[in-house]
Design an enzyme around this catalytic site. Structure first.
Site, PDB file in Angstrom:
ATOM      1  N   GLU A  66      47.186  33.039  39.285  1.00  0.00           N
ATOM      2  CA  GLU A  66      47.438  33.957  38.396  1.00  0.00           C
ATOM      3  C   GLU A  66      46.602  33.879  37.242  1.00  0.00           C
ATOM      4  O   GLU A  66      46.077  35.157  36.623  1.00  0.00           O
ATOM      5  CB  GLU A  66      49.005  34.147  38.030  1.00  0.00           C
ATOM      6  CG  GLU A  66      49.466  35.124  37.094  1.00  0.00           C
ATOM      7  CD  GLU A  66      50.995  34.802  36.922  1.00  0.00           C
ATOM      8  OE1 GLU A  66      51.326  35.108  35.756  1.00  0.00           O
ATOM      9  OE2 GLU A  66      51.771  34.942  38.148  1.00  0.00           O
ATOM     10  N   ASP A  67      46.443  32.686  36.555  1.00  0.00           N
ATOM     11  CA  ASP A  67      45.808  32.933  35.435  1.00  0.00           C
ATOM     12  C   ASP A  67      44.645  32.013  35.318  1.00  0.00           C
ATOM     13  O   ASP A  67      43.981  31.838  34.173  1.00  0.00           O
ATOM     14  CB  ASP A  67      46.762  31.934  34.354  1.00  0.00           C
ATOM     15  CG  ASP A  67      48.140  32.661  34.066  1.00  0.00           C
ATOM     16  OD1 ASP A  67      47.997  33.804  34.249  1.00  0.00           O
ATOM     17  OD2 ASP A  67      49.075  31.923  33.814  1.00  0.00           O
TER      18      ASP A  67
END
Length: 188
Positions: A66-67
């Site tokens: 996600e990051d």
């Protein structure tokens, strides 16, 4: 835990530390981001009494896709399909607007696997703890209360995954709402 499971967990920690090396949390101190996945894994073990190696490895890796610029293939190759499946279940689609992602977390919570529910509980507990003790810079009391209310909505879908984590989160939500409402009343 067996030696090979500990080794796998340490490799996941090293992998996550490298992937998150330039990231900071949103608190005023700019806490290194890696503290978050470490705290999520600790929450699973200390409060939730979870010892499943795949779950703990997934906790260390839960924000990498996600990051960071981590691919699912990297996680599968290094840590296996089961870990990848858990990570993917808790990964938000960053191409969607933030409000849509938040709504999807609420609606999808009850459809997650038991492992993903446990991970989501530990993640939310750690985020709540950060909001209570090391809030993001610039967050108003109202925004903190909104986060707690939303986290409570997510909690509804995570029932029966791990009663220890659920009860801990409920208590944190109760204390947090009480604290911020008292604070708000004192400063009104």
């Amino acid at each position: 835990m067996k030696t090979e499971e500990i080794l796998r967990l340490l490799k996941a920690l090293s992998f996550a530390a490298d992937k998150h090396r330039f990231q900071k949390r949103k608190d005023a101190a700019g806490t290194p981001y890696i503290n978050h996945p470490i705290n999520v894994a600790l929450m699973l073990m200390e409060v939730g009494k979870e010892t499943d190696a795949d779950l703990l490895v997934a906790a260390m890796l839960h924000d990498t896709i996600e990051d960071t610029e981590t691919s699912p293939e990297e996680i599968r190759a290094l840590f296996g399909q089961e870990v990848l499946d858990i990570v993917l279940e808790v990964t938000d689609d960053k191409s969607l607007p933030k409000e849509e992602r938040k709504k999807l977390q609420v609606t999808h919570a009850s459809h997650k696997s038991a492992a993903a529910k446990k991970l989501k509980l530990a993640d939310k507990i750690c985020n709540i703890a950060d909001i209570l003790h090391h809030p993001p810079s610039g967050w108003s009391t109202e925004r903190k209360l909104q986060y707690l209310s939303w986290a409570g909505e997510v909690l509804v879908g995570l029932k029966d995954a791990n009663p220890l984590l659920e009860n801990h989160m409920k208590e944190m939500l109760r204390k947090g709402k009480e604290f911020f409402k008292t604070y708000e009343n004192l400063h009104a």
